[in-house]
Design an enzyme around this catalytic site. Structure first.
Site, PDB file in Angstrom:
ATOM      1  N   CYS A  51     -16.348   1.554   0.165  1.00  0.00           N
ATOM      2  CA  CYS A  51     -15.151   0.748   0.441  1.00  0.00           C
ATOM      3  C   CYS A  51     -14.729   0.836   1.905  1.00  0.00           C
ATOM      4  O   CYS A  51     -14.001  -0.029   2.374  1.00  0.00           O
ATOM      5  CB  CYS A  51     -14.021   1.162  -0.483  1.00  0.00           C
TER       6      CYS A  51
ATOM      7  N   HIS B  44      -7.027   0.768  -6.763  1.00  0.00           N
ATOM      8  CA  HIS B  44      -7.259  -0.102  -5.600  1.00  0.00           C
ATOM      9  C   HIS B  44      -7.908  -1.385  -6.139  1.00  0.00           C
ATOM     10  O   HIS B  44      -9.091  -1.641  -5.921  1.00  0.00           O
ATOM     11  CB  HIS B  44      -8.167   0.625  -4.601  1.00  0.00           C
TER      12      HIS B  44
ATOM     13  N   ARG C 270     -13.442  -8.492   1.003  1.00  0.00           N
ATOM     14  CA  ARG C 270     -12.008  -8.268   0.728  1.00  0.00           C
ATOM     15  C   ARG C 270     -11.242  -9.562   0.997  1.00  0.00           C
ATOM     16  O   ARG C 270     -10.352  -9.940   0.232  1.00  0.00           O
ATOM     17  CB  ARG C 270     -11.465  -7.142   1.623  1.00  0.00           C
TER      18      ARG C 270
ATOM     19  N   GLN D  80      -9.905  -3.943  -3.931  1.00  0.00           N
ATOM     20  CA  GLN D  80     -11.197  -3.404  -3.515  1.00  0.00           C
ATOM     21  C   GLN D  80     -12.251  -3.657  -4.598  1.00  0.00           C
ATOM     22  O   GLN D  80     -13.373  -4.086  -4.313  1.00  0.00           O
ATOM     23  CB  GLN D  80     -11.068  -1.894  -3.246  1.00  0.00           C
TER      24      GLN D  80
ATOM     25  N   ASP E  54     -17.137   6.778  -1.905  1.00  0.00           N
ATOM     26  CA  ASP E  54     -15.882   6.675  -1.154  1.00  0.00           C
ATOM     27  C   ASP E  54     -15.683   8.029  -0.470  1.00  0.00           C
ATOM     28  O   ASP E  54     -16.386   9.006  -0.784  1.00  0.00           O
ATOM     29  CB  ASP E  54     -14.733   6.372  -2.144  1.00  0.00           C
TER      30      ASP E  54
ATOM     31  N   ARG F 189       0.881  -1.179   0.000  1.00  0.00           N
ATOM     32  CA  ARG F 189       0.000   0.000   0.000  1.00  0.00           C
ATOM     33  C   ARG F 189       0.906   1.213   0.000  1.00  0.00           C
ATOM     34  O   ARG F 189       1.638   1.450   0.972  1.00  0.00           O
ATOM     35  CB  ARG F 189      -0.910  -0.009   1.223  1.00  0.00           C
TER      36      ARG F 189
HETATM   37  N1  NVA Z   1      -9.810   6.658  -1.749  1.00  0.00           N
HETATM   38  C1  NVA Z   1      -9.481   6.235  -0.396  1.00  0.00           C
HETATM   39  C2  NVA Z   1      -9.716   4.780  -0.236  1.00  0.00           C
HETATM   40  C3  NVA Z   1      -9.461   4.242   1.154  1.00  0.00           C
HETATM   41  C4  NVA Z   1      -9.644   2.759   1.234  1.00  0.00           C
HETATM   42  C5  NVA Z   1      -8.032   6.601  -0.101  1.00  0.00           C
HETATM   43  O1  NVA Z   1      -7.187   6.446  -0.986  1.00  0.00           O
HETATM   44  O2  NVA Z   1      -7.753   7.034   1.008  1.00  0.00           O
HETATM   45  N1   CP Z   2     -11.136  -0.202   1.981  1.00  0.00           N
HETATM   46  C1   CP Z   2      -9.883  -0.292   2.453  1.00  0.00           C
HETATM   47  O1   CP Z   2      -8.923  -0.473   1.715  1.00  0.00           O
HETATM   48  O2   CP Z   2      -9.770  -0.186   3.808  1.00  0.00           O
HETATM   49  P1   CP Z   2      -8.427   0.037   4.626  1.00  0.00           P
HETATM   50  O3   CP Z   2      -7.890   1.382   4.219  1.00  0.00           O
HETATM   51  O4   CP Z   2      -8.839  -0.008   6.060  1.00  0.00           O
HETATM   52  O5   CP Z   2      -7.462  -1.061   4.270  1.00  0.00           O
END
Ligand code: NVA
Ligand code: CP
Length: 318
Positions: free
Chosen positions: A260, A131, A288, A134, A220, A104
């Site tokens: 998400c 993502h 997930r 997701q 989101d 990540r």
């Molecule tokens: N668009 C959000 C998704 C979090 C799972 C982010 O990147 O923070």
């Molecule tokens: N939706 C998602 O990726 O959640 P986290 O940021 O908690 O991993």
């Protein structure tokens, strides 16, 4: 070497296979968990985090455990990816000891570079532009309600990483995709063009138009991780895109609500809709786990060959 850096890494058949396999693994774990314990027995996944996570971290960790393997969590301060040590060096060190890497990261370039150097499969656990895990969980959730082909998902809010992956995957598996975003927050034109090459994609300004006839309405957060300094400006333009009862009334009567997570009640989704009988957000979060188990078994079950070939020959092998 196969990776999952983008939904673009999947063919239509790959995507259909992963969704079907995820559903199969989900059904099987409930009555015969022992059947899955050999799939990745003895395999290790390194999990690299530059940003916080609940779902991604827990689902990959539990997923590796249920498949008979093991996961190691590496927090940002432990590795100092690209700071204490270069991305290429971290990739080669992890690739020498682990069978796969989930990362990540802030920048997409980082997962691409990890994949170039690791010698083991790399999975994108969220970056600035995608993502993919997701999106697989999202369509698994819709698939549990309805046959996917010809359905419609309306995505409201920020044309971000989650939107990009979802749009690409919808187009790949025959789900019509409509997004409505404020001006300046549209999904990247490149992603829209890729998705349009595969399926039906519509981009709107008006959220009411986008949700018309939708089988699922998705949102989101308005401010993604790393964009915190833009939060005040975003709070000014996004409110018309909130999922609330008035907007849901324009979707199909049996439309489901997806998010998400994490969610900000009262911003992108009303508390009422979050807790409504149409909401599938916690089923989606659980998915997930099942979607990623399909990805992990698909990518890692043969990867030992890749990592073995990098090891030094043992004495006597010439
Ligand atoms: N668009 C959000 C998704 C979090 C799972 C982010 O990147 O923070
Ligand atoms: N939706 C998602 O990726 O959640 P986290 O940021 O908690 O991993």
């Amino acid at each position: 070497m196969n990776h999952l850096l983008s939904i673009n890494d999947l063919s239509r058949d790959d995507a259909q296979y992963l969704l079907a396999e995820a559903a199969r693994l989900k059904a099987e774990i409930k009555f015969n968990p022992a059947a899955q314990m050999d799939i990745l027995r003895g395999k290790t996944l390194a999990m690299v985090f530059e940003k916080p996570s609940l779902r991604t971290r827990v689902s990959f960790d539990v997923g590796m455990f249920q498949l008979g393997g093991h996961a190691i969590t590496l927090a940002p301060q432990e590795i100092g990816l690209g700071k204490r040590e270069s991305v290429a060096d971290v990739a080669r060190v992890l690739g020498g000891m682990c069978d796969g890497i989930m990362a990540r990261v802030f920048k997409n370039e980082t997962v691409v570079e990890l994949a170039q150097w690791a010698g083991v499969p790399v999975i994108n656990g969220l970056c600035d532009i995608e993502h993919p895990c997701q999106a697989l969980a999202d369509l698994l959730t819709l698939r549990e309600e309805k046959r996917l082909e010809g359905r419609k998902i309306a995505y409201l809010g920020d044309g971000n990483n989650v939107c990009h992956s979802l749009m690409l995957l919808c187009a790949k598996v025959g789900v019509n995709f409509a997004a409505a975003t404020p001006e300046g927050f549209e999904p990247d034109a490149k992603f829209v063009a890729w998705a349009k090459a595969d399926g039906r994609v519509e981009i709107y300004r008006d959220p009411q138009e986008a949700v018309q006839g939708a089988d699922a309405v998705y949102t989101d957060v308005w401010t993604s991780m790393g964009q915190e300094e833009e939060s005040a400006r975003r709070l000014e333009v996004f409110p018309p895109y909130q999922i609330n009862a008035a907007l849901m009334a324009r979707a199909k009567a049996d439309a489901i609500i997806l998010h998400c997570l994490p969610a900000h009640r009262g911003e992108e989704i009303s508390a009422e809709m979050m807790e409504s009988s149409q909401s599938r957000v916690f089923q989606q979060a659980e998915n997930r786990l099942h979607a990623q188990k399909a990805v992990l078994s698909w990518l890692l079950s043969d990867s030992l060959n890749g990592s073995q070939s990098q090891r030094a020959p043992v004495l006597g092998e010439g």
